[in-house]
Design an enzyme around this catalytic site. Structure first.
Site, short mmCIF file in Angstrom:
data_model
loop_
_atom_site.label_atom_id
_atom_site.label_comp_id
_atom_site.label_asym_id
_atom_site.label_seq_id
_atom_site.Cartn_x
_atom_site.Cartn_y
_atom_site.Cartn_z
N GLY A 39 0.79 -1.22 0.00
CA GLY A 39 0.00 0.00 0.00
C GLY A 39 0.83 1.27 0.00
N VAL A 87 3.03 -3.01 15.60
CA VAL A 87 3.24 -1.71 16.23
C VAL A 87 2.43 -1.53 17.50
CG1 VAL A 87 3.94 -0.59 14.08
CG2 VAL A 87 1.54 -0.51 14.80
N TYR A 179 -11.72 4.11 14.11
CA TYR A 179 -10.57 4.47 13.28
C TYR A 179 -10.42 5.99 13.19
CZ TYR A 179 -7.95 5.12 8.89
OH TYR A 179 -7.06 5.51 7.92
N THR A 213 -5.53 1.19 -2.70
CA THR A 213 -4.60 0.17 -2.21
C THR A 213 -5.38 -1.14 -2.11
OG1 THR A 213 -5.13 0.58 0.11
CG2 THR A 213 -3.39 1.94 -0.88
#
Length: 272
Positions: A39, A87, A179, A213
């Site tokens: 992406g 992460v 999000y 993407t």
């Protein structure tokens, strides 16, 4: 045009040639890119290597990172390392920085690109597990990396941090609220870390619009095209169209730019 045609992944060598300019503004720099194997992160990693940087490609899937790292090193002659890291794993991130330091040298460009936006049927059906996962990847991880990498950059004379946020952070919908909330908080962190680690470390954010993407494979393209007609550019973005803004914000030309939010969205935020 089908989704597959829109989500076109160029061979690394072709992408490097497209990204390479007469100058190499990132020569001598070491860049760490999370979510770097696909992406937008993939395009940023390719462009940074073409611009002269040594690059650490990071994602949860080591094999994908190794594949891109080998191709990119062959195509550019730069040192490119591959690292597996989630992460959201707080304790893993200082070790990740140590690994990159050992292989490439101290990180002086950090790109927080890794992100997830899982679907859910309704807001009252969002589980605690989904919520925590979204916050972990989109907010907790970037916070920890910015804190740890920024401190090291400041001690080493300076650096640059680039966060990849989303226009959802300022135009949220019920379909992407966890999000959007995490990305809005990331925008806030941009301002805070710019103050904390300035003047030697600059911190900026790209508000990314809809890019074609692999995530876009789940989109209803007919509905998307109808919606895009009201935007100034009338379309979604190609992944390589993130590159110009990323190179600018991480390069010497942006020396007086920090704490900034730059929309790269085809004009979506300018539309009604």
């Amino acid at each position: 045009m089908s989704t597959a045609e829109r989500v076109h992944i160029r061979p690394v060598a072709e992408a490097v040639l497209a990204a390479r300019g007469a100058e190499q503004p990132l020569a001598g720099r070491v860049a760490l890119v999370t979510g770097g194997s696909r992406g937008l992160g993939r395009e940023i990693a390719i462009a940074f290597a073409a611009a002269g940087a040594d690059v650490a490609v990071v994602s949860r899937k080591k094999d994908a990172c190794v594949e891109l790292a080998e191709e990119l090193a062959d195509a550019t002659g730069r040192r490119v390392s591959a690292h597996a890291a989630h992460v959201a794993d707080w304790d893993r991130l200082t070790g990740l920085l140590d690994e990159v330091d050992s292989e490439l040298g101290p990180v002086d460009i950090l790109v927080n690109n890794a992100g997830i936006a899982p679907l859910y049927p309704s807001l009252d059906e969002v589980s605690e597990e989904l919520f925590d996962k979204v916050i972990g990847v989109n907010l907790k991880g970037p916070f920890r990396l910015m804190a740890a990498a920024g401190r090291r950059m400041a001690a080493n004379g300076g650096g640059v941090i680039l966060n990849i946020s989303s226009i959802a952070s300022v135009r949220p919908t019920a379909a992407d609220l966890p999000y959007a909330a995490a990305k809005a908080a990331l925008n806030t962190l941009t301002a805070g870390f710019a103050q904390e680690y300035g003047p030697t470390v600059r911190v900026n954010t790209i508000l990314a619009g809809p890019f074609f993407t692999d995530i876009s494979r789940a989109w209803d393209l007919a509905a998307f095209d109808e919606m895009a007609e009201s935007w100034p550019l009338h379309r979604g973005g190609r992944p390589d169209e993130i590159v110009g803004a990323a190179l600018y914000l991480c390069g010497p030309s942006a020396g007086f730019t920090t704490g900034a939010l730059l929309a790269v969205d085809g004009g979506r935020l300018a539309a009604p």
